[in-house]
Scaffold this active site. Structure first.
Site, PDB file in Angstrom:
ATOM      1  N   GLU A 414       7.516   1.173  -0.988  1.00 57.04           N
ATOM      2  CA  GLU A 414       6.594   0.919  -2.279  1.00 57.04           C
ATOM      3  C   GLU A 414       7.000   1.755  -3.577  1.00 57.04           C
ATOM      4  OE1 GLU A 414       5.900   2.206   0.762  1.00 57.04           O
ATOM      5  OE2 GLU A 414       4.713   0.602   1.740  1.00 57.04           O
ATOM      6  N   HIS A 476      -6.222   2.495   6.028  1.00 57.24           N
ATOM      7  CA  HIS A 476      -5.733   1.367   5.165  1.00 57.24           C
ATOM      8  C   HIS A 476      -6.844   1.023   4.206  1.00 57.24           C
ATOM      9  CE1 HIS A 476      -2.586   1.370   7.902  1.00 57.24           C
ATOM     10  NE2 HIS A 476      -2.091  -0.095   7.776  1.00 57.24           N
TER      11      HIS A 476
END
Ligand SMILES: Cc1ncc(C[n+]2csc(CCOP(=O)(O)OP(=O)(O)O)c2C)c(N)n1
Ligand SMILES: [Mg+2]
Length: 673
Positions: A414, A476
């Site tokens: 990322e 998450h």
């Protein structure tokens, strides 16, 4: 260290490099702060690179086909400022050098993109430069495949220190560049064995050559003070089809009493040390003065590329009119004229058919109409393509064997993805967007912050944006990520409620020239709330009245994204009890704040009680809209998250965490009681 051998072997080279070293000493002394050692150590590499290899024209710093030079070790900013001054970039005057690190000067502590031509990217957070450079090299590959070698054919050069190579992001960049065989990326490692705390051995014993080689790089090791070795190594690096790393053995703070020590890393300001060092260099000129013959040699280097650039203009003019205008439009970050009409057509269709869709799927629908039109977009995802809905059928994978590919499989990287996207945006000609889960904003954040600071329009597609993602659980489920994104200056944070708002958000993101966008998108399906087609882009106003109160207006519900439909259901409950309730959809707080006060007051008039609804924490901007801009507009409350989420189906989580229409209605009634 006895510098005599170095000085006498290559006197012309030596004097040019000494100009960098002495300007650095003088500027750091004047500022009484800064970093002397890195420029003093890498001056030889920089001199050979600029003199013999770097394709540039100081008089035309934005020439699209210039080589890019990226100082990843941004603390060595005086190296870059010296080079720009010496080669004659008009903005970089000696006054700017004298005002190093001072208010209003373009010579900031670390190089800042936009302050002066020749600063290709902002560096200082170690590791960012090398990862950003990957994006520059990718953009070059894409543009070359599209427009041909005669107009796109340049290198990306990076200077990285021990610190850059220790940062985790460097591994993402190195591995990705190796896989993608970015052969025109050349990294110089300032191998001086020193960081702030001492020698590198304190914390690292990596065999860097083996490390780069393992990822598919061409590697060399040289004496970083030998101009012939430097020149030969750059030649070999250019000839290799792999990305190249040149380990340059250097001495930090060369020639000073602080050489080879961590003291040499920082500001060397002691007048005696400076005088002794200059004497060792054989340098007699007063502070900030470069002898005319040496300055003239440097200025000739600055003009070396002028003819090549003029020839490039001719070659560019030989492209078809259509290619020329496409090229220029994309570099100017202009969108095709048709963008507005395709967005409108999609909005109309969505308002009429009113599908229930996850906004990540809405985003894909938008990209399906945008990507064929805006061929400069380059999409991608950090190994979540199917979840982020970032790939449209017309995009092929970007690969060594297909540089026309406009879709990047970034792998699970990322941070590297985000920095490389910034690099693509900075290079120009391409328009990057990339996806991951909203919770992993944290993994991308240093690059997201730099996009905002640099004023570039990178688009971060962040899906699975709340407890609404369900069973994957609290690791998450973002709760604080909207807040940190909204707290970041110059960032648009969009949380669209349905496909219509998602289309509008994308339109703003793509037309933005200087502001990055975060698209916060749902995993779960949400109903269409914009049932009446409006030509105007309401999301561009940040917030607007979605449903008006019937009867006396007693309450205003302000909601974003997946909670807008909850607010609409709460309105039903309240209206049934005769409580006039307005619903304001607020997809982008920053854009709402940019509207004039009259509009903001029209949307959020004083008087009615206010309840905010968002499946996230209240921090990061909510109170301005809830309490009123003057903090005394009435009573307000918030329905959202005050803790981490949990692992369970989404509807159960909304129920358990109390983010329901009933809870919203009750808050309103309590405020009115
Ligand atoms: C992400 C990040 N962490 C920490 C710092 C602070 N810092 C600046 S330079 C430096 C040491 C870097 O060592 P090296 O890259 O070897 O530079 P050199 O001392 O050789 O000039 C550190 C820790 C930073 N700028 N960025
Ligand atoms: Mg070092």
């Amino acid at each position: 260290m006895d510098l005599t051998a170095l000085r006498t072997a290559h006197p012309d080279h030596w004097n040019k490099a000494a100009a960098i070293r002495t300007l650095t000493l003088d500027a750091v002394a004047a500022a009484n702060s800064g970093h002397s050692g890195m420029p003093m150590g890498m001056a030889d590499v920089a001199t050979v690179l600029y003199e013999k290899h770097l394709k540039f024209d100081a008089a035309a710093p934005n020439w699209p086909d210039r080589d890019r030079f990226i100082l990843s070790a941004g603390h060595g900013s005086m190296l870059l400022y010296s080079l720009l001054y010496l080669t004659g970039y008009p903005e970089m005057t000696i006054e700017q050098i004298k005002n190093f690190r001072q208010w209003g000067a373009i010579t900031a502590g670390h190089p800042e993109y936009g302050h002066a031509p020749g600063i290709e990217t902002t560096t200082g957070p170690l590791g960012q430069g090398i990862a950003t450079a990957v994006g520059f090299a990718m953009a070059e590959e894409i543009q070359r495949a599209r427009y041909g070698r005669k107009v796109v054919d340049h290198h990306t050069y990076v200077m990285a220190g021990d610190g850059c190579l220790m940062e985790g992001i460097s591994q993402e960049a190195i591995a990705f560049a190796g896989r993608q065989q970015l052969g025109k990326l050349i990294v110089f490692w300032d191998n001086n064995n020193i960081t702030i705390d001492g020698t590198v051995e304190l914390s690292d014993r990596t065999d860097q050559l083996a490390r780069f080689r393992a990822s598919g790089w061409h590697v060399q090791a040289i004496d970083g003070h030998d101009p012939e070795a430097i020149d030969a190594a750059i030649e070999k690096a250019k000839a290799s089809r792999k990305p190249s790393m040149i380990a340059c053995k250097t001495h930090i703070a060369l020639g000073s009493s602080a050489q080879d020590t961590s003291k040499g890393h920082g500001a060397l300001t002691d007048p005696k040390l400076i005088a002794d060092t200059k004497a060792a260099y054989g340098w007699t000129a007063p502070a900030f003065e470069i002898p005319a013959d040496i300055k003239a040699e440097w200025e000739a280097i600055g003009k070396r590329g002028a003819i090549e650039r003029a020839n490039w203009d001719i070659r560019f003019a030989s492209l078809s009119e259509r290619k020329q205008s496409e090229f220029t439009r994309a570099y100017d970050r202009e969108v095709p004229k048709k963008l507005t009409s395709v967005i409108r057509a999609l909005k109309k269709d969505m308002s009429e058919t009113a599908p229930k869709l996850a906004t990540r799927a809405s985003s894909e629908k938008v990209l399906e109409v945008v990507n064929p039109l805006m061929t400069e977009t380059v999409g991608g995802s950090a190994d979540l393509t199917g979840s982020n809905n970032t790939k449209t059928p017309d995009l092929d994978a970007f690969m060594p064997e297909n540089r026309k590919g406009r879709y990047v499989y970034w792998g699970i990287r990322e941070h590297g993805m985000s920095a490389a996207m910034n690099g693509m945006a900075l290079h120009g000609g391409v328009r990057p967007y990339g996806g991951t889960f909203m919770a992993f904003t944290d993994y991308a954040r240093p690059a997201m912050r730099l996009a905002a600071l640099m004023r570039i329009p990178t688009v971060f597609v962040m899906t699975h944006d709340s407890i609404g993602l369900g069973e994957d659980g609290p690791t998450h489920q973002p709760v604080e990520h909207l807040a940190i994104s909204r707290a970041t200056p110059n960032t648009y944070v969009f949380r669209p409620a349905d496909t219509v708002e998602t289309a509008e958000a994308w339109e703003v993101a793509l037309t933005s020239k200087e502001t990055p966008s975060v698209l916060s998108l749902t995993r779960q399906g949400v109903p269409t709330v914009r049932l009446e087609h409006k030509m105007n882009n309401l999301t561009a106003q940040g917030a607007y009245v979605l449903a008006e109160a019937e009867g006396k207006r007693e309450a205003i519900l302000i909601a974003t994204g997946s909670e807008v439909s909850i607010a609409m259901a709460a309105r039903e409950l309240l209206q049934a009890e005769g409580i006039g309730t307005r619903v304001v959809s607020m997809p982008c707080m920053e854009l709402f704040a940019e509207q004039d006060e009259a509009y903001r007051r029209k949307v959020l008039p004083a008087g009615p009680v206010r309840v905010g609804v968002e499946a996230a924490v209240r921090a990061g901007g909510w109170d301005r809209w809830l309490l009123g801009e003057r903090g005394r507009e009435g009573k307000a409350d918030f329905v959202g998250m005050a803790s981490f989420g949990a692992s369970a189906p989404a509807d159960v989580l909304y129920e358990k965490f109390g983010i329901t229409a009933k809870a919203v209605a009750e808050k309103v009634k309590a405020l009115l009681a």
